[in-house]
Write a protein that holds these residues in place. Structure first.
Motif, mmCIF file in Angstrom:
data_model
loop_
_atom_site.group_PDB
_atom_site.id
_atom_site.type_symbol
_atom_site.label_atom_id
_atom_site.label_comp_id
_atom_site.label_asym_id
_atom_site.label_seq_id
_atom_site.Cartn_x
_atom_site.Cartn_y
_atom_site.Cartn_z
ATOM 1 N N ALA A 6 21.766 85.897 50.703
ATOM 2 C CA ALA A 6 23.170 85.001 50.425
ATOM 3 C C ALA A 6 23.156 83.707 50.567
ATOM 4 O O ALA A 6 24.449 83.498 49.863
ATOM 5 C CB ALA A 6 23.771 85.516 52.058
ATOM 6 N N GLU A 7 22.619 82.964 50.980
ATOM 7 C CA GLU A 7 23.235 81.125 50.947
ATOM 8 C C GLU A 7 22.712 81.599 49.443
ATOM 9 O O GLU A 7 23.645 80.594 49.149
ATOM 10 C CB GLU A 7 22.425 80.842 51.475
ATOM 11 C CG GLU A 7 23.008 80.900 53.340
ATOM 12 C CD GLU A 7 21.203 79.924 53.901
ATOM 13 O OE1 GLU A 7 21.752 79.734 54.975
ATOM 14 O OE2 GLU A 7 20.719 79.735 53.450
ATOM 15 N N ALA A 8 22.076 81.362 49.000
ATOM 16 C CA ALA A 8 21.698 81.050 47.321
ATOM 17 C C ALA A 8 23.094 81.246 46.490
ATOM 18 O O ALA A 8 23.617 80.533 45.485
ATOM 19 C CB ALA A 8 20.116 81.912 46.966
ATOM 20 N N ALA A 9 23.133 82.861 46.501
ATOM 21 C CA ALA A 9 24.018 83.931 46.193
ATOM 22 C C ALA A 9 24.868 82.927 45.945
ATOM 23 O O ALA A 9 26.822 82.577 45.148
ATOM 24 C CB ALA A 9 24.134 84.877 45.523
ATOM 25 N N LEU A 10 25.816 82.325 47.454
ATOM 26 C CA LEU A 10 27.294 81.787 47.294
ATOM 27 C C LEU A 10 27.611 80.363 46.945
ATOM 28 O O LEU A 10 28.081 80.049 46.570
ATOM 29 C CB LEU A 10 27.144 82.370 49.245
ATOM 30 C CG LEU A 10 27.435 83.413 49.536
ATOM 31 C CD1 LEU A 10 27.743 83.863 50.950
ATOM 32 C CD2 LEU A 10 28.390 84.095 49.331
ATOM 33 N N ALA A 11 26.218 79.409 46.701
ATOM 34 C CA ALA A 11 26.173 78.346 46.706
ATOM 35 C C ALA A 11 26.306 78.645 45.048
ATOM 36 O O ALA A 11 27.071 77.965 44.704
ATOM 37 C CB ALA A 11 24.996 77.429 47.215
ATOM 38 N N GLU A 12 25.649 79.205 44.366
ATOM 39 C CA GLU A 12 24.887 79.423 43.002
ATOM 40 C C GLU A 12 25.808 80.145 42.056
ATOM 41 O O GLU A 12 26.665 79.411 41.342
ATOM 42 C CB GLU A 12 23.427 79.713 42.608
ATOM 43 C CG GLU A 12 22.604 78.584 43.004
ATOM 44 C CD GLU A 12 21.535 79.420 43.222
ATOM 45 O OE1 GLU A 12 21.629 80.613 42.565
ATOM 46 O OE2 GLU A 12 20.665 79.117 43.921
ATOM 47 N N GLU A 13 27.006 80.965 42.427
ATOM 48 C CA GLU A 13 27.525 81.718 42.242
ATOM 49 C C GLU A 13 29.316 82.001 42.483
ATOM 50 O O GLU A 13 30.032 81.621 41.351
ATOM 51 C CB GLU A 13 27.057 83.374 42.126
ATOM 52 C CG GLU A 13 25.662 83.478 41.771
ATOM 53 C CD GLU A 13 25.362 85.788 41.948
ATOM 54 O OE1 GLU A 13 26.356 86.518 42.531
ATOM 55 O OE2 GLU A 13 23.551 85.315 41.861
ATOM 56 N N ARG A 14 29.506 81.157 43.887
ATOM 57 C CA ARG A 14 30.344 81.172 44.035
ATOM 58 C C ARG A 14 31.244 79.551 44.658
ATOM 59 O O ARG A 14 32.146 79.179 45.330
ATOM 60 C CB ARG A 14 30.636 82.290 45.557
ATOM 61 C CG ARG A 14 30.372 83.322 44.600
ATOM 62 C CD ARG A 14 31.142 84.619 45.549
ATOM 63 N NE ARG A 14 29.769 85.955 45.435
ATOM 64 C CZ ARG A 14 30.675 86.946 45.330
ATOM 65 N NH1 ARG A 14 32.332 86.701 46.231
ATOM 66 N NH2 ARG A 14 30.585 88.225 44.818
ATOM 67 N N GLY A 15 29.890 78.572 44.146
ATOM 68 C CA GLY A 15 30.298 77.141 44.726
ATOM 69 C C GLY A 15 30.533 76.654 45.788
ATOM 70 O O GLY A 15 31.137 76.008 46.400
ATOM 71 N N ALA A 16 29.806 77.697 46.780
ATOM 72 C CA ALA A 16 30.023 77.022 48.971
ATOM 73 C C ALA A 16 29.433 76.013 49.077
ATOM 74 O O ALA A 16 28.318 76.005 47.822
ATOM 75 C CB ALA A 16 29.432 78.301 49.283
ATOM 76 N N LYS A 17 30.400 75.612 49.046
ATOM 77 C CA LYS A 17 29.391 74.082 49.769
ATOM 78 C C LYS A 17 29.080 73.965 51.243
ATOM 79 O O LYS A 17 27.575 73.341 51.552
ATOM 80 C CB LYS A 17 30.264 72.996 49.605
ATOM 81 C CG LYS A 17 30.898 72.785 48.566
ATOM 82 C CD LYS A 17 30.080 72.132 47.516
ATOM 83 C CE LYS A 17 30.592 72.175 45.777
ATOM 84 N NZ LYS A 17 29.998 72.757 45.004
ATOM 85 N N ARG A 18 28.761 74.633 51.687
ATOM 86 C CA ARG A 18 28.266 74.347 53.024
ATOM 87 C C ARG A 18 28.895 76.269 54.051
ATOM 88 O O ARG A 18 29.118 77.202 53.512
ATOM 89 C CB ARG A 18 29.211 74.306 54.044
ATOM 90 C CG ARG A 18 30.641 74.228 55.156
ATOM 91 C CD ARG A 18 30.756 72.812 56.055
ATOM 92 N NE ARG A 18 31.765 73.355 56.123
ATOM 93 C CZ ARG A 18 33.647 73.578 55.915
ATOM 94 N NH1 ARG A 18 33.033 73.254 54.591
ATOM 95 N NH2 ARG A 18 34.419 73.995 56.606
#
Length: 165
Positions: free
Chosen positions: A104-116
């Motif tokens: 989930a962390e990887a997808a949220l950062a890589e695909e949805r631009g999450a910074k934290r």
């Protein structure tokens, strides 16, 4: 030889299994707090279907059976809210929860631009707190859930991966 657990993006067809699994898994949390009105136990199947369609949802599978799930979405402040992480009771303690969290962390950062990343867990949920701290999360505050349960708020920066998660 036994089957191995695989992690993948949830599909619309997984919603009912996620719904049933969530109900099973969160019984122990409800018992811990003496509160069977916690959100994962009162959520509707239609609401789970909506989350699978719009949010970042991963499942752990053992063959065709969904044995774990996690959900996340990017909130207005740019953080990714991760929630409803659950693993079937018979498979807990084998690293499946940590694998779902990392996916989930990887997808949220890589695909949805999450910074934290931000997540919440009940203040008595020691097993959850251990997993989150091993995964690099730190307590940043407390809040109260709509169900009355005292929650610990944990966060970590994207790109922060614990070596022993």
């Amino acid at each position: 030889m036994g089957m191995s657990v695989t992690i993948s993006v949830a599909t619309e067809q997984d919603a009912e299994q996620i719904f049933r699994l969530q109900y099973l898994c969160f019984q122990s949390e409800a018992a811990l707090y003496g509160n069977y009105r916690i959100d994962p136990l009162v959520q509707t199947l239609d609401s789970v279907r909506q989350e699978v369609a719009s949010d970042c949802v991963f499942v752990a599978r053992l063959g065709e059976e969904v044995v774990g799930s996690v959900r996340g979405k990017v909130t207005e402040d740019g953080a990714a809210a991760i929630g409803k992480l659950c693993v079937h009771p018979r498979l807990q303690g084998h690293g499946i929860g940590a694998r779902l969290l990392r996916a989930a962390e990887a997808a949220l950062a890589e695909e949805r631009g999450a910074k934290r990343f931000r997540l919440f867990t009940g203040h008595r949920s020691e097993g959850n707190l251990r997993l989150y701290r091993r995964s690099g999360y730190e307590t940043v505050g407390r809040s109260q859930g709509a169900d009355g349960v005292e929650l610990i708020v944990l966060e970590k920066q994207a790109g922060t991966y614990a070596a022993t998660a």
